[in-house]
Design a protein around this motif. Sequence first.
Motif, mmCIF file in Angstrom:
data_model
loop_
_atom_site.group_PDB
_atom_site.id
_atom_site.type_symbol
_atom_site.label_atom_id
_atom_site.label_comp_id
_atom_site.label_asym_id
_atom_site.label_seq_id
_atom_site.Cartn_x
_atom_site.Cartn_y
_atom_site.Cartn_z
ATOM 1 N N UNK A 1 104.765 74.029 76.793
ATOM 2 C CA UNK A 1 103.481 73.337 76.702
ATOM 3 C C UNK A 1 102.784 73.275 78.053
ATOM 4 N N UNK A 2 103.572 73.129 79.123
ATOM 5 C CA UNK A 2 102.964 73.050 80.455
ATOM 6 C C UNK A 2 102.407 74.389 80.905
ATOM 7 N N UNK B 1 112.060 73.280 70.214
ATOM 8 C CA UNK B 1 111.286 72.057 69.954
ATOM 9 C C UNK B 1 109.797 72.346 69.864
ATOM 10 N N UNK B 2 109.317 73.248 70.724
ATOM 11 C CA UNK B 2 107.888 73.595 70.754
ATOM 12 C C UNK B 2 107.468 74.182 69.406
ATOM 13 N N UNK B 3 108.254 75.131 68.921
ATOM 14 C CA UNK B 3 107.938 75.781 67.649
ATOM 15 C C UNK B 3 108.111 74.810 66.483
ATOM 16 N N UNK B 4 109.255 74.112 66.460
ATOM 17 C CA UNK B 4 109.535 73.200 65.343
ATOM 18 C C UNK B 4 108.543 72.037 65.307
ATOM 19 N N UNK B 5 108.120 71.573 66.492
ATOM 20 C CA UNK B 5 107.148 70.476 66.546
ATOM 21 C C UNK B 5 105.808 70.909 65.979
ATOM 22 N N UNK B 6 105.386 72.121 66.323
ATOM 23 C CA UNK B 6 104.119 72.633 65.796
ATOM 24 C C UNK B 6 104.173 72.785 64.278
ATOM 25 N N UNK C 1 102.069 59.110 85.413
ATOM 26 C CA UNK C 1 101.652 60.452 85.009
ATOM 27 C C UNK C 1 102.847 61.353 84.723
ATOM 28 N N UNK C 2 102.581 62.430 84.012
ATOM 29 C CA UNK C 2 103.592 63.456 83.742
ATOM 30 C C UNK C 2 103.006 64.809 84.127
ATOM 31 N N UNK C 3 103.178 65.815 83.270
ATOM 32 C CA UNK C 3 102.743 67.174 83.619
ATOM 33 C C UNK C 3 101.253 67.340 83.805
ATOM 34 N N UNK D 1 104.863 67.077 76.841
ATOM 35 C CA UNK D 1 104.923 68.247 77.718
ATOM 36 C C UNK D 1 103.519 68.790 77.866
ATOM 37 N N UNK D 2 103.215 69.347 79.033
ATOM 38 C CA UNK D 2 101.868 69.849 79.259
ATOM 39 C C UNK D 2 100.900 68.719 79.547
#
Length: 635
Positions: free
Chosen positions: A111-112, A219-224, A307-309, A328-329
Amino acid sequence: MKAIKAMKLMKEKKIFHFLFNLLFNNLDIILFFILIYIKLYEYSKSISPDYLYVMVKLPIIGCILVLIGVSLILKEKSRISFLYIADIVISCILITDVMYYRYFKDITTLASVKNAKLLAGVSDSVTSLFRFKDLFYILDIIAFIPFKKNYKRIKQNYLPLSKRLLTFAVVFAIGIGLNAQTLYTVSKEQPTLLSSMSNRIYLTKMIGNIDFHVVDAYNFVSTNIKNAKKLPQDKQDEIKKYLQNNTENSGQVKLQGKYSGKNLIVIQVEALQQFVINKQVNGQEITPNLNRWIKKSMYFDNYFYQVAGGTTSDAEFMSNNSLYPAQSGAAYYTYSGNTYNSLANALKSKNYYTAALHGNSEGFWNRNVMYKAEGFDDFYGQHSFNINEEIGLGLSDKSFLNQSIEKIKNFKQPYYSFLVTLTSHYPYDAVSKYGDFDTGEYEGTFMGNYLKAIHYTDAQLGTFLDNLEKEGIMQNSVIALYGDHFAIPKDKINELYKFENVSNANDYNWFTYQKVPLIMHFPDNYNSNVVNHSYTGQMDLYPTLANLMGIKNQYMFGKDMLNSTNQNVVFRNGSFIDGKNLYVSWTNTYYDLATGKVVNETEELKKEKNKANEELEYSDDLLNHNLLKNFLNGN
């Protein structure tokens, strides 16, 4: 006897020849295993010099064996190319992760990567993160170019497909087994960590770099896929009730609506960290103007950035929405199409004119899209200013603030103006030639350049605030000024510790310096020269302003700093402060806030840790499924 000796010698020669051929024909595999293991283990140490999960060796070995197993299916010459390319890919990922960690103290995620387009505008910052020692990750790639060519040419042993499949099955199974055992252990120790990835550094220390990126990709794919489906109604109701309870516990009583109808001016200052406030270097005040205005305002000295990414954009996002940054991102990219109960939207419903002002390009951090989603009537970006003086990334703070006050003077009242400065942006060397601020022994160092940069910005902020007062604007306006995030990245922390005379530093010390100043000035000088010591964070700004400006406080994760007795501050990585204790997620350690001593985990602290993770999960669900659209419409 001679015959026996001859036979023995021949047998020894055969064994030697067999071992030699075995080693020679698998030299590419042996070298790949050794080199990748060293790189991955050194990387693990580089992100955790003080704490390394010793079992990380097993998943590192497991991941390498999986790659080797895949290569064994191929014919030998193709195998050599496969391993060489895998080495290149892994090395590039490690260099990227090392540089990312130096700035964000976090691990790169898919995501980042969406934020990569921003690097074109901050190339100086990126290159400054590269170290000569990073060549360690790619030296073998260069050195083995001639080896790869010659080894391919002289290697002649070809295994039949049946043997290749057998060796693949054995090696691949061992590698998968080691990885599965590690992931199972993590899932037992911290059940939500693999799915939420709320503590990415700690997770990487436990499962290694390659496994981390595999889990992240999954996680990125499954979350989407999951987010394409509707969140169950009972889960939506659960989140809504949690936010409603949070509002009730915030207790908007004191000062409710006291400044309703007044103008609101919020100033987010680039890299303004608290340690410079009321501090001197070489006999000179670093921030004389802010120090002066603090005496005429209410000052929060335990205000943490969260803050994060998304760094700067995350600070904007939290301050205007009281929602946590993206898992993320950057939320400014991922959720720019969402519906928001933002500060600007809420004030527009009270007939306020709303405007955001920033001297950088309109598309940077996707502001031109996000500001519309957040309800700003206008966004005055780079093309709305006369770019008559550039320092660092763009228009100088001096010119930006001078031009901004001219615009503000013409705004229809009441208005909400949100200003974001730029000049004091990392790596600060662009400001070193401006002004005569003498940093003494820090001259020419990273710390010295930062002190010059923030001293310069302080001067411009002082002029801006003085002009607001002279023009009579301040007499009818609430002013909030805060820093967006850290100034000193983790890899430069020793310069900060030297400046602050800190010795035997640990994670507790690191956290105590992750504060940014928050200064609030009121039209009637209410609570001027008052210091608020409550533990608070950027999530709490909107609820506080909402109460003061007479806005209904709803669907916010933060608290009203002037009413609530709650001193919880939750960070995106799962760390938190509860007013008495600090929990550092990446080492799973608790500290007493007053003494800095390590505290043993109690059932109460464990509940607080779970609640922090639950709150982060709720915020993620709310953003992923755009729940505010339903909540605000009463659905």
